[in-house]
Design a protein around this motif. Structure first.
Motif, PDB file in Angstrom:
ATOM      1  N   ASP A  66     107.109  26.180  70.131  1.00 36.78           N
ATOM      2  CA  ASP A  66     107.461  27.259  71.053  1.00 36.78           C
ATOM      3  C   ASP A  66     108.568  28.132  70.450  1.00 36.78           C
TER       4      ASP A  66
ATOM      5  N   SER B 156     111.377  30.040  72.579  1.00 38.74           N
ATOM      6  CA  SER B 156     112.393  29.350  73.369  1.00 38.74           C
ATOM      7  C   SER B 156     113.609  29.032  72.507  1.00 38.74           C
ATOM      8  N   ASN B 157     114.796  28.979  73.138  1.00 37.38           N
ATOM      9  CA  ASN B 157     115.975  28.538  72.394  1.00 37.38           C
ATOM     10  C   ASN B 157     116.174  27.023  72.511  1.00 37.38           C
ATOM     11  N   ALA B 158     115.282  26.354  73.269  1.00 37.83           N
ATOM     12  CA  ALA B 158     115.263  24.889  73.294  1.00 37.83           C
ATOM     13  C   ALA B 158     113.793  24.455  73.190  1.00 37.83           C
ATOM     14  N   PRO B 159     113.197  24.742  72.020  1.00 36.34           N
ATOM     15  CA  PRO B 159     111.740  24.672  71.910  1.00 36.34           C
ATOM     16  C   PRO B 159     111.188  23.246  71.864  1.00 36.34           C
ATOM     17  N   PHE B 160     109.978  23.110  72.371  1.00 39.18           N
ATOM     18  CA  PHE B 160     109.212  21.876  72.252  1.00 39.18           C
ATOM     19  C   PHE B 160     107.963  22.159  71.419  1.00 39.18           C
TER      20      PHE B 160
END
Lengths: 407, 311
Positions: free
Chosen positions: B162, B165-169
């Motif tokens: 991802d 996103s800045n906290a990607p999964f």
């Protein structure tokens, strides 16, 4: 001689140690050089870019895609950074293990470059990781022991500590912490041996990462021997980088050089050139074995084949012969330029493996974004600034008279 | 046995060379001999592209089961005009491959292949991806560092990161592990109206696939894609066109990807045990040589502590 009280008093510490004995105003004025201003300019743009990357995510800052998940932050900041920081273990082994004391004067600079190299590799890695706050997970909680990446993570973390330990006598001498210096000196030999083990493991493992891509990496670069290629070429990178770095240090920090050592440099440069030539020679033929093993001769005629030849002839065989010629004719200038060429060749190789020859048969082509390039430049600039700060203060290029036995 | 210095060097040298050679000989032998079907009892899927009509009901069911947005251009055949990969928000995707002069038009559903020995799981440094004994390859986002080595390793280009996103999964098909745990069929196969997706155990589905492709007057290509690819996958494909023509990667090796790095990882203990004695030997040798060069003939007999500490 220094008095013990001087190290505990705050004001002398700031003016003597940090401001090089100048007042704040004079110190700041001494920094106003073109080099410093360029560096400040790069940081002024680069640090906001790095913040932008963390706020808006990798997609906003980079040209990375699902098909090309690794870019120049891996190819240059991590893979090339680790290889070029190999001077630490290469020179520490030469001097501390092989006992070749002629090379003493370049060990501390090599260890400092190694330590800063690894430190900023870790910085680069943190910028590249999507979820860097989970770094403690593989270190403490969930061990991916089937993963080469796990081995790399552990070795790089431990080796950064080892390099700090190897560099720390200079730090303690600067701070006047006699007892700490004694302790660190006692640990030098075991630290050096541990450093060689960890370097052997992770320099090769960075290559072993690419064992997992038999269908994605171009056959001219994919080889089951790639861990050995990475390890051997790290020795070449280390030797060349020490030549480049020590010669640049002599050029830009002449006042820090031990008076007797200026003449030593050419002798050391030529000695390292001889060693680099031999290792390059071995590396060239190892790579040919990889080519034969892959049965990829027919691909030499393609565009990728031409680029492969540029790497093999221009950045491996040519430096090998030039180093040999420089050593034979005692030509340190040629040796210096050849070292620079070799360093460039290592970067070319790491970029080829991780970016250029990767996904070679996929339609999508990765070109780094401006922000990726700025971030890489920013991290390199930070490394140079810290190097300059330390060399100007600590006994790296010149030894303190009270520690004559250091080398 | 008396260990002379010469013998010591011979032994350590040979052992060192052997460990390096074992690292180099990482190339696996492939599926040799007649072994039991790997992952025989694991849950699997058989996808028969000759039965797929491109209705994309599987896409819609997948989105619903995974709480993802409705598939793009639902009910619109124009979606087939370009080839779509799976994505962060579309874990399974149906693509159309037009008829050629020799082959009919075919639709094909793609998703995670749920390998028996997944490359992604063996590549993950934090065990954020794991193969469960039941069959699904599951992802634990709370362990993930976002290094994207799973994307690099996967021969089928399945995991999707991802980037926005800045906290990607990492996102990929879950094989509806949670539904399976409740005794339900995966969402996609449960809604397929034509029987193009069959859910079952791996051994049974390989058997089923073989029966179909070897049936009298069968038009199938005689290859069960996924039976051997990457050491075997839980998602199996059969078709009357070579599956490489339908977007699945060709030339995926027949060995499990974990075998690729076994040699390199196996060299670790050898290096850790052999380097210290070898280096200590070289150190002692160099100390004696330097002492001899300085005319100090006793140096080798008794350790000179000051000398040893030299930096």
């Amino acid at each position: 001689m220094r008095s013990p009280a001087a190290t505990t008093a705050l004001r002398p510490f700031i003016t003597d140690k940090l401001f090089l004995g100048l007042s704040l105003r004079d110190y700041l004025r001494s920094l106003a050089t073109p080099g410093s201003l360029t560096a400040i300019g790069i940081l002024a743009i680069g640090i906001p870019v790095i913040i932008y990357r963390f706020v808006y995510g990798l997609g906003a800052a980079t040209n990375l895609t699902q098909a090309n998940p690794w870019g120049i932050w891996i190819g240059i900041d991590v893979l090339s950074g680790v290889a070029l920081a190999a001077g630490g273990y290469t020179l520490a082994t030469t001097v501390y293990i092989f006992g070749m004391r002629d090379y003493h004067s370049v060990v501390r600079p090599a260890l400092l470059t190694g330590f800063l190299g690894y430190f900023f590799v870790v910085v680069g890695l943190l910028v590249d990781l999507g979820r860097p706050w989970n770094l403690p997970v593989p270190m403490l909680f969930s061990f991916g022991t089937t993963s080469v990446m796990f081995e790399v993570a552990w070795c790089v973390a431990l080796y950064t500590l080892v390099l700090f330990l190897e560099f720390s006598p200079a730090l303690f001498e600067w701070l006047g912490l006699e007892k700490w210096r004694e302790r660190a000196m006692k640990l030098l030999l075991p630290a050096t041996i541990l450093g060689v083990i960890l370097s052997t493991l992770h320099q090769s493992s960075l290559g072993a990462l690419f064992l997992m891509v038999p269908t994605k990496l171009h056959p001219l670069w994919y080889s089951p021997f790639i861990p050995i290629f990475f390890f051997i070429s790290s020795i070449i990178a280390g030797l060349s980088m020490v030549i480049v770095e020590s010669n640049l240090a002599h050029k830009y920090f002449p006042s820090r050089i031990e008076p007797g050592h200026a003449g030593d440099l050419d002798r050391i440069t030529l000695g390292l050139s001889r060693a680099a030539s031999v290792v390059l020679f071995a590396y060239f033929f190892l790579k040919l074995q990889g080519l034969a093993d892959a049965g990829a001769w027919h691909l030499i005629g393609t565009a990728y084949g031409a680029w492969y030849l540029v790497e093999m002839l221009g950045f491996v065989l040519a430096p090998c012969l030039l180093f040999a010629w420089a050593a034979r004719t005692s030509n340190p200038t040629l040796a210096r330029w050849t070292a620079a060429l070799t360093v460039a060749g290592i970067v070319v190789n790491r970029l080829n493996v991780s970016v250029i020859a990767m996904n070679w048969n996929a339609p999508e082509v990765y070109v780094p974004s401006v922000m990726e390039i700025i971030t890489t430049l920013t991290i390199i600039t930070m490394g140079i600034l810290v190097y300059r700060f330390i060399v100007n203060r600590m006994p790296i290029l010149r030894l303190l008279p009270q520690y004559p036995d250091t080398h | 046995m008396k260990l002379t210095r010469r013998t010591f060097f011979k032994v350590t040298g040979a052992a060192g060379a052997a460990s390096v050679a074992s690292a180099a000989a990482a190339r696996p032998a492939g599926a040799a001999g007649v072994a039991a079907t790997p992952g025989a009892d694991m849950r699997a899927m058989l996808i028969d592209t000759t039965k797929c009509i491109g209705c994309r009901a599987c896409e819609a069911a997948c989105s619903e089961a995974n709480a993802l947005p409705e598939p793009t251009q639902a009910g619109d055949t124009a979606v087939f005009d370009r080839r779509r990969p799976t994505s962060v928000q579309a874990l399974t995707v149906v693509n159309k491959y037009p008829a050629t002069t020799t082959a009919p038009e075919r639709y094909i559903k793609t998703q995670c292949m749920h390998c028996v020995e997944p490359a992604c799981a063996s590549a993950c440094l934090a065990r954020a991806i794991e193969k469960t004994p039941a069959g699904p390859v599951v992802y634990h986002g709370d362990r993930c560092l976002g290094c994207r080595y799973c994307l690099v390793s996967c021969p089928f280009d399945v995991p999707k990161f991802d980037y926005d996103s800045n906290a990607p999964f990492v996102h990929k098909c879950t094989f509806c592990g949670e539904r399976q745990a409740k005794g339900l069929e995966p969402a996609c196969s449960s809604v397929c109206p034509t029987g193009a997706i069959t859910f079952g155990t791996r051994a049974a589905l390989i058997e089923e696939a073989r029966q179909r492709i070897y049936a009298p007057d069968s038009q199938y290509v005689r290859h069960v894609y996924g039976e051997r690819e990457a050491g075997g996958t839980s998602f199996l494909y059969i078709s009357d066109r070579p599956l490489e023509q339908l977007g699945l990667p060709g030339h995926v090796p027949a060995y499990a990807y974990s075998a690729l790095t076994q040699g390199a990882l196996g060299a670790v203990p050898f290096i850790m045990t052999l380097w210290p004695p070898l280096l200590m030997g070289l150190y002692t040798f160099s100390q004696r040589r330097n002492a001899a060069a300085h005319g100090d003939h006793h140096a080798g007999d008794a350790p000179r502590h000051e000398e040893d500490r030299h930096a």
